[in-house]
Design a protein around this motif. Structure first.
Motif, PDB file in Angstrom:
ATOM      1  N   ALA A 110      -1.971  10.260 -34.131  1.00 31.78           N
ATOM      2  CA  ALA A 110      -3.196  10.003 -34.699  1.00 31.78           C
ATOM      3  C   ALA A 110      -3.463  10.821 -35.845  1.00 31.78           C
ATOM      4  CB  ALA A 110      -4.551  10.466 -33.643  1.00 31.78           C
ATOM      5  N   LYS A 111      -3.245  12.131 -36.153  1.00 32.34           N
ATOM      6  CA  LYS A 111      -3.604  12.921 -37.256  1.00 32.34           C
ATOM      7  C   LYS A 111      -2.553  12.767 -38.489  1.00 32.34           C
ATOM      8  CE  LYS A 111      -5.202  17.410 -37.043  1.00 32.34           C
ATOM      9  NZ  LYS A 111      -5.081  18.626 -36.367  1.00 32.34           N
ATOM     10  N   TYR A 112      -1.436  12.362 -38.105  1.00 28.51           N
ATOM     11  CA  TYR A 112      -0.254  12.395 -39.251  1.00 28.51           C
ATOM     12  C   TYR A 112       0.339  11.226 -39.273  1.00 28.51           C
ATOM     13  CZ  TYR A 112      -1.520  17.334 -39.046  1.00 28.51           C
ATOM     14  OH  TYR A 112      -2.215  18.781 -38.948  1.00 28.51           O
ATOM     15  N   GLY A 113       0.407  10.218 -38.359  1.00 21.80           N
ATOM     16  CA  GLY A 113       1.083   8.853 -38.242  1.00 21.80           C
ATOM     17  C   GLY A 113       2.335   9.104 -38.111  1.00 21.80           C
ATOM     18  N   LEU A 114       2.917  10.231 -37.342  1.00 19.24           N
ATOM     19  CA  LEU A 114       4.130  10.397 -36.820  1.00 19.24           C
ATOM     20  C   LEU A 114       4.163   9.517 -35.530  1.00 19.24           C
ATOM     21  CD1 LEU A 114       4.963  14.275 -37.104  1.00 19.24           C
ATOM     22  CD2 LEU A 114       5.655  12.492 -38.643  1.00 19.24           C
ATOM     23  N   ASP A 149       9.172  11.439 -33.714  1.00 19.11           N
ATOM     24  CA  ASP A 149       9.192  11.836 -35.021  1.00 19.11           C
ATOM     25  C   ASP A 149       9.455  13.331 -35.066  1.00 19.11           C
ATOM     26  OD1 ASP A 149       9.855   9.527 -36.125  1.00 19.11           O
ATOM     27  OD2 ASP A 149       7.922   9.119 -37.134  1.00 19.11           O
ATOM     28  N   TYR A 150       8.337  14.122 -34.515  1.00 17.85           N
ATOM     29  CA  TYR A 150       8.289  15.348 -34.412  1.00 17.85           C
ATOM     30  C   TYR A 150       9.531  16.065 -33.900  1.00 17.85           C
ATOM     31  CZ  TYR A 150       6.264  20.001 -33.539  1.00 17.85           C
ATOM     32  OH  TYR A 150       6.023  21.382 -33.592  1.00 17.85           O
ATOM     33  N   ASP A 151       9.902  15.681 -32.819  1.00 19.03           N
ATOM     34  CA  ASP A 151      11.288  16.146 -32.369  1.00 19.03           C
ATOM     35  C   ASP A 151      12.365  15.936 -33.362  1.00 19.03           C
ATOM     36  OD1 ASP A 151       9.941  16.932 -30.028  1.00 19.03           O
ATOM     37  OD2 ASP A 151      10.568  15.230 -28.985  1.00 19.03           O
ATOM     38  N   LEU A 173      12.231  15.770 -36.726  1.00 16.48           N
ATOM     39  CA  LEU A 173      11.897  16.572 -37.706  1.00 16.48           C
ATOM     40  C   LEU A 173      12.307  18.032 -37.554  1.00 16.48           C
ATOM     41  CD1 LEU A 173      10.849  16.952 -40.536  1.00 16.48           C
ATOM     42  CD2 LEU A 173       8.364  16.813 -39.698  1.00 16.48           C
ATOM     43  N   TYR A 174      11.864  18.500 -36.190  1.00 15.31           N
ATOM     44  CA  TYR A 174      12.226  19.746 -35.688  1.00 15.31           C
ATOM     45  C   TYR A 174      13.743  20.133 -35.417  1.00 15.31           C
ATOM     46  CZ  TYR A 174      12.118  23.697 -32.235  1.00 15.31           C
ATOM     47  OH  TYR A 174      11.960  24.932 -31.747  1.00 15.31           O
ATOM     48  N   ALA A 175      14.396  18.807 -34.986  1.00 12.88           N
ATOM     49  CA  ALA A 175      15.836  19.005 -35.125  1.00 12.88           C
ATOM     50  C   ALA A 175      16.490  18.916 -36.549  1.00 12.88           C
ATOM     51  CB  ALA A 175      16.731  17.718 -34.313  1.00 12.88           C
ATOM     52  N   LEU A 176      15.938  18.171 -37.539  1.00 15.45           N
ATOM     53  CA  LEU A 176      16.498  18.391 -38.926  1.00 15.45           C
ATOM     54  C   LEU A 176      16.136  19.747 -39.584  1.00 15.45           C
ATOM     55  CD1 LEU A 176      15.063  15.165 -40.724  1.00 15.45           C
ATOM     56  CD2 LEU A 176      17.312  15.831 -40.641  1.00 15.45           C
ATOM     57  N   GLN A 177      15.207  20.458 -39.141  1.00 17.70           N
ATOM     58  CA  GLN A 177      15.078  21.901 -39.417  1.00 17.70           C
ATOM     59  C   GLN A 177      15.851  22.920 -38.709  1.00 17.70           C
ATOM     60  OE1 GLN A 177      10.362  21.027 -41.026  1.00 17.70           O
ATOM     61  NE2 GLN A 177      10.881  22.881 -39.909  1.00 17.70           N
ATOM     62  N   ASN A 178      16.656  22.261 -37.884  1.00 22.38           N
ATOM     63  CA  ASN A 178      17.447  23.214 -36.781  1.00 22.38           C
ATOM     64  C   ASN A 178      16.411  24.147 -36.085  1.00 22.38           C
ATOM     65  OD1 ASN A 178      19.991  22.546 -38.134  1.00 22.38           O
ATOM     66  ND2 ASN A 178      19.589  23.519 -39.934  1.00 22.38           N
ATOM     67  N   GLY A 179      15.384  23.611 -35.678  1.00 23.17           N
ATOM     68  CA  GLY A 179      14.509  24.316 -34.704  1.00 23.17           C
ATOM     69  C   GLY A 179      13.737  25.413 -35.210  1.00 23.17           C
ATOM     70  N   VAL A 180      13.655  25.632 -36.549  1.00 28.58           N
ATOM     71  CA  VAL A 180      12.714  26.737 -37.052  1.00 28.58           C
ATOM     72  C   VAL A 180      11.702  26.345 -38.325  1.00 28.58           C
ATOM     73  CG1 VAL A 180      14.668  28.593 -36.435  1.00 28.58           C
ATOM     74  CG2 VAL A 180      14.794  27.237 -38.880  1.00 28.58           C
ATOM     75  N   CYS A 181      10.907  27.283 -38.332  1.00 28.18           N
ATOM     76  CA  CYS A 181      10.034  26.972 -39.713  1.00 28.18           C
ATOM     77  C   CYS A 181      10.772  26.806 -41.029  1.00 28.18           C
ATOM     78  CB  CYS A 181       9.028  28.301 -39.759  1.00 28.18           C
ATOM     79  SG  CYS A 181       8.024  28.351 -41.257  1.00 28.18           S
ATOM     80  N   HIS A 212       0.614  15.951 -27.162  1.00 28.56           N
ATOM     81  CA  HIS A 212       0.876  16.446 -28.574  1.00 28.56           C
ATOM     82  C   HIS A 212       1.396  15.414 -29.353  1.00 28.56           C
ATOM     83  CE1 HIS A 212       3.735  18.297 -31.538  1.00 28.56           C
ATOM     84  NE2 HIS A 212       2.634  19.104 -31.746  1.00 28.56           N
ATOM     85  N   ALA A 213       2.186  14.463 -28.568  1.00 28.95           N
ATOM     86  CA  ALA A 213       2.578  13.483 -29.289  1.00 28.95           C
ATOM     87  C   ALA A 213       1.567  12.302 -29.704  1.00 28.95           C
ATOM     88  CB  ALA A 213       3.620  12.491 -28.520  1.00 28.95           C
ATOM     89  N   SER A 214       0.624  12.348 -29.070  1.00 26.43           N
ATOM     90  CA  SER A 214      -0.582  11.358 -29.435  1.00 26.43           C
ATOM     91  C   SER A 214      -1.481  11.974 -30.662  1.00 26.43           C
ATOM     92  CB  SER A 214      -1.171  10.794 -28.385  1.00 26.43           C
ATOM     93  OG  SER A 214      -2.237  11.737 -27.812  1.00 26.43           O
ATOM     94  N   THR A 215      -1.576  13.359 -30.693  1.00 33.45           N
ATOM     95  CA  THR A 215      -2.177  13.981 -31.449  1.00 33.45           C
ATOM     96  C   THR A 215      -1.874  13.904 -32.647  1.00 33.45           C
ATOM     97  OG1 THR A 215      -3.056  15.574 -29.785  1.00 33.45           O
ATOM     98  CG2 THR A 215      -3.192  16.196 -32.064  1.00 33.45           C
ATOM     99  N   VAL A 216      -0.410  14.038 -32.835  1.00 37.04           N
ATOM    100  CA  VAL A 216       0.359  14.042 -34.161  1.00 37.04           C
ATOM    101  C   VAL A 216       0.456  12.612 -34.738  1.00 37.04           C
ATOM    102  CG1 VAL A 216       1.519  16.295 -34.066  1.00 37.04           C
ATOM    103  CG2 VAL A 216       2.633  14.241 -33.198  1.00 37.04           C
TER     104      VAL A 216
END
Ligand code: ZN
Ligand code: ZN
Length: 166
Positions: A71-75, A79-81, A83-91, A65-69
């Protein structure tokens, strides 16, 4: 955590045995077959016991998943984790979906390519349906606050709360 038995030698099963020690169980015992690893057959890739194979699968899935995001989004990794924490773990929109069953999608601005945030699939499709246009969502909010059918004089059930206003 297991207990060591320093007085007793632990030998790997004889060559050709169908029970190979799990390499991760052994690693936890400093490279020697542990009492546990001798008891646990390792039919899974590695070779690993069922418990360690589950751990390894989880690690591989996260790495994929980390390598996909990336390649696709330059994260960058992590970074994904973050961002997920910044959003308090919700959409970021419905604030209900946690991504536990299905990971939240990385939403990006299609014009600039910049990542905006993490959304569940329904919320992400909703943005697509609204063509990413803030005016669309403004109209949706107005619609809910002032439903156009209120403009009809007939066919409407009488307002429940203020009969004297009619
Ligand atoms: Zn194991
Ligand atoms: Zn959502």
């Amino acid at each position: 955590m297991g207990r060591r038995h320093p007085g007793r030698s632990r030998r790997a099963p004889p060559r050709g045995s169908s029970v190979k020690p799990c390499k991760d169980c052994s690693a936890e015992w400093g490279g020697f077959p542990s009492p546990a690893s001798q008891r646990r057959p390792a039919p899974h890739p590695g070779p690993r016991c069922a418990t360690h194979w589950r751990v390894e699968q989880k690690r591989r899935k996260a790495a994929a998943h980390a390598s996909t995001v990336q390649a696709k989004y330059g994260l960058d990794p992590g970074d994904y984790d973050r961002l997920y924490a910044l959003q308090n773990g919700v959409c970021a929109i419905c604030q209900r979906a946690t991504g536990k069953t299905r990971r939240l999608s990385v939403d990006h601005d299609h014009e600039t390519g910049l990542v905006r945030g993490l959304l569940c699939r329904p919320c992400n499709s909703m943005l697509g349906h609204g063509r990413d246009d803030p005016k669309f969502f403004g109209r949706a909010a107005t619609y809910l606050i002032q439903p156009p059918a209120r403009g009809l004089s007939n066919d409407q059930p009488p307002p429940q709360r203020a009969p004297e206003d009619e």
